[in-house]
Design a protein around this motif. Sequence first.
Motif, mmCIF file in Angstrom:
data_model
loop_
_atom_site.group_PDB
_atom_site.id
_atom_site.type_symbol
_atom_site.label_atom_id
_atom_site.label_comp_id
_atom_site.label_asym_id
_atom_site.label_seq_id
_atom_site.Cartn_x
_atom_site.Cartn_y
_atom_site.Cartn_z
ATOM 1 N N ALA A 11 0.864 -1.270 -0.071
ATOM 2 C CA ALA A 11 -0.043 -0.043 -0.008
ATOM 3 C C ALA A 11 0.994 1.101 0.113
ATOM 4 O O ALA A 11 0.439 2.273 -0.682
ATOM 5 C CB ALA A 11 -0.746 0.089 1.220
ATOM 6 N N VAL A 12 1.968 1.120 0.750
ATOM 7 C CA VAL A 12 2.917 2.389 0.703
ATOM 8 C C VAL A 12 3.430 2.532 -0.521
ATOM 9 O O VAL A 12 3.408 3.730 -0.896
ATOM 10 C CB VAL A 12 4.023 2.182 1.867
ATOM 11 C CG1 VAL A 12 5.158 3.221 1.911
ATOM 12 C CG2 VAL A 12 3.411 2.152 3.195
ATOM 13 N N VAL A 13 3.905 1.547 -1.051
ATOM 14 C CA VAL A 13 4.609 1.825 -2.493
ATOM 15 C C VAL A 13 3.804 2.313 -3.569
ATOM 16 O O VAL A 13 3.766 3.266 -4.292
ATOM 17 C CB VAL A 13 5.267 0.379 -2.980
ATOM 18 C CG1 VAL A 13 5.574 0.208 -4.455
ATOM 19 C CG2 VAL A 13 6.547 0.062 -2.096
ATOM 20 N N ASN A 14 2.461 1.696 -3.532
ATOM 21 C CA ASN A 14 1.359 1.983 -4.490
ATOM 22 C C ASN A 14 0.991 3.510 -4.348
ATOM 23 O O ASN A 14 0.749 4.250 -5.369
ATOM 24 C CB ASN A 14 0.295 1.119 -4.428
ATOM 25 C CG ASN A 14 0.210 -0.389 -5.177
ATOM 26 O OD1 ASN A 14 0.974 -0.357 -6.236
ATOM 27 N ND2 ASN A 14 -0.443 -1.261 -4.650
ATOM 28 N N ARG A 15 0.732 4.100 -2.911
ATOM 29 C CA ARG A 15 0.557 5.362 -2.858
ATOM 30 C C ARG A 15 1.650 6.251 -3.082
ATOM 31 O O ARG A 15 1.358 7.235 -3.744
ATOM 32 C CB ARG A 15 0.105 5.276 -1.295
ATOM 33 C CG ARG A 15 -0.374 6.814 -0.850
ATOM 34 C CD ARG A 15 -0.815 6.986 0.543
ATOM 35 N NE ARG A 15 -1.288 8.429 0.753
ATOM 36 C CZ ARG A 15 -1.503 8.683 1.963
ATOM 37 N NH1 ARG A 15 -1.557 7.994 2.993
ATOM 38 N NH2 ARG A 15 -1.625 10.082 2.133
ATOM 39 N N ALA A 16 2.761 6.047 -3.047
ATOM 40 C CA ALA A 16 3.828 6.727 -3.225
ATOM 41 C C ALA A 16 3.894 6.916 -4.863
ATOM 42 O O ALA A 16 4.367 7.866 -5.367
ATOM 43 C CB ALA A 16 5.079 6.224 -2.726
ATOM 44 N N LEU A 17 3.714 5.826 -5.394
ATOM 45 C CA LEU A 17 4.041 5.866 -6.972
ATOM 46 C C LEU A 17 2.906 6.611 -7.566
ATOM 47 O O LEU A 17 3.281 7.299 -8.482
ATOM 48 C CB LEU A 17 3.922 4.569 -7.416
ATOM 49 C CG LEU A 17 5.232 3.601 -7.415
ATOM 50 C CD1 LEU A 17 5.204 2.155 -7.675
ATOM 51 C CD2 LEU A 17 6.335 4.203 -7.911
ATOM 52 N N ILE A 18 1.772 6.677 -6.976
ATOM 53 C CA ILE A 18 0.586 7.250 -7.699
ATOM 54 C C ILE A 18 0.682 8.689 -7.300
ATOM 55 O O ILE A 18 0.474 9.578 -8.342
ATOM 56 C CB ILE A 18 -0.754 6.645 -6.942
ATOM 57 C CG1 ILE A 18 -1.124 5.376 -7.726
ATOM 58 C CG2 ILE A 18 -1.892 7.500 -7.396
ATOM 59 C CD1 ILE A 18 -2.172 4.443 -6.899
ATOM 60 N N ALA A 19 1.025 9.185 -6.146
ATOM 61 C CA ALA A 19 1.306 10.496 -5.553
ATOM 62 C C ALA A 19 2.665 11.280 -6.690
ATOM 63 O O ALA A 19 2.310 12.199 -7.066
ATOM 64 C CB ALA A 19 1.724 10.663 -3.991
ATOM 65 N N ALA A 20 3.510 10.453 -6.766
ATOM 66 C CA ALA A 20 4.786 10.966 -7.498
ATOM 67 C C ALA A 20 4.127 10.988 -8.943
ATOM 68 O O ALA A 20 4.777 11.954 -9.709
ATOM 69 C CB ALA A 20 6.020 9.946 -7.391
ATOM 70 N N SER A 21 3.392 10.142 -9.736
ATOM 71 C CA SER A 21 3.004 10.300 -10.929
ATOM 72 C C SER A 21 2.197 11.316 -11.175
ATOM 73 O O SER A 21 2.007 12.089 -12.564
ATOM 74 C CB SER A 21 2.294 9.081 -11.366
ATOM 75 O OG SER A 21 1.054 8.839 -11.009
ATOM 76 N N LYS A 22 1.545 11.845 -10.023
ATOM 77 C CA LYS A 22 0.529 12.911 -10.372
ATOM 78 C C LYS A 22 1.316 14.291 -10.480
ATOM 79 O O LYS A 22 0.719 15.242 -10.935
ATOM 80 C CB LYS A 22 -0.529 13.124 -9.286
ATOM 81 C CG LYS A 22 -1.612 11.972 -9.397
ATOM 82 C CD LYS A 22 -2.513 11.923 -8.138
ATOM 83 C CE LYS A 22 -3.620 10.713 -8.518
ATOM 84 N NZ LYS A 22 -4.402 10.819 -7.360
ATOM 85 N N ARG A 23 2.467 14.173 -10.008
ATOM 86 C CA ARG A 23 3.282 15.585 -9.778
ATOM 87 C C ARG A 23 4.084 15.636 -11.189
ATOM 88 O O ARG A 23 4.509 16.779 -11.528
ATOM 89 C CB ARG A 23 4.380 15.391 -8.834
ATOM 90 C CG ARG A 23 3.510 15.641 -7.406
ATOM 91 C CD ARG A 23 4.733 16.066 -6.293
ATOM 92 N NE ARG A 23 5.702 14.842 -6.165
ATOM 93 C CZ ARG A 23 5.649 14.098 -5.389
ATOM 94 N NH1 ARG A 23 4.548 13.835 -4.449
ATOM 95 N NH2 ARG A 23 6.638 13.007 -5.118
ATOM 96 N N ILE A 24 4.017 14.786 -12.156
ATOM 97 C CA ILE A 24 4.592 14.991 -13.422
ATOM 98 C C ILE A 24 4.072 15.646 -14.472
ATOM 99 O O ILE A 24 2.633 15.822 -14.487
ATOM 100 C CB ILE A 24 4.720 13.386 -14.030
ATOM 101 C CG1 ILE A 24 5.625 12.540 -13.358
ATOM 102 C CG2 ILE A 24 5.211 13.613 -15.559
ATOM 103 C CD1 ILE A 24 5.332 11.179 -13.930
ATOM 104 N N ASP A 25 4.521 16.643 -14.821
ATOM 105 C CA ASP A 25 4.052 17.817 -15.754
ATOM 106 C C ASP A 25 3.584 17.020 -17.118
ATOM 107 O O ASP A 25 4.216 16.368 -17.847
ATOM 108 C CB ASP A 25 5.055 18.818 -16.154
ATOM 109 C CG ASP A 25 4.573 19.778 -17.125
ATOM 110 O OD1 ASP A 25 3.219 19.781 -17.199
ATOM 111 O OD2 ASP A 25 5.277 20.746 -17.571
ATOM 112 N N LYS A 26 2.398 16.841 -17.420
ATOM 113 C CA LYS A 26 1.932 16.091 -18.623
ATOM 114 C C LYS A 26 1.859 16.922 -19.645
ATOM 115 O O LYS A 26 0.917 16.517 -20.646
ATOM 116 C CB LYS A 26 0.506 15.615 -18.082
ATOM 117 C CG LYS A 26 0.426 14.688 -16.921
ATOM 118 C CD LYS A 26 -0.420 13.758 -16.722
ATOM 119 C CE LYS A 26 -0.055 13.104 -15.439
ATOM 120 N NZ LYS A 26 -0.749 11.844 -15.122
ATOM 121 N N SER A 27 2.175 18.119 -19.782
ATOM 122 C CA SER A 27 2.119 18.959 -21.090
ATOM 123 C C SER A 27 3.104 18.579 -22.079
ATOM 124 O O SER A 27 4.107 17.767 -22.085
ATOM 125 C CB SER A 27 2.298 20.432 -20.583
ATOM 126 O OG SER A 27 3.637 20.788 -20.066
#
Length: 75
Positions: A59-75
Amino acid sequence: MAAKKKTPTGDTTRTERAKAHLDRLEQSNGKRLLVDLDADGHAALTALLADGYGDTKKAVVNRALIAASKRIDKS
């Protein structure tokens, strides 16, 4: 003369359960990941787990990966 086949002992359902788990994982578009953590990664995982970031290491790894992926600039 052929060697006599040994009778399985102990848990003989392990392979079936593992296959079923991997099938469910594939059907849910999940992916198995084997990760070796260095000392810093292990310390970070342990700290996040102790702080309640997730109930399990998974759960920690999944949450951290999802949080990090949301910070990526998608432009």
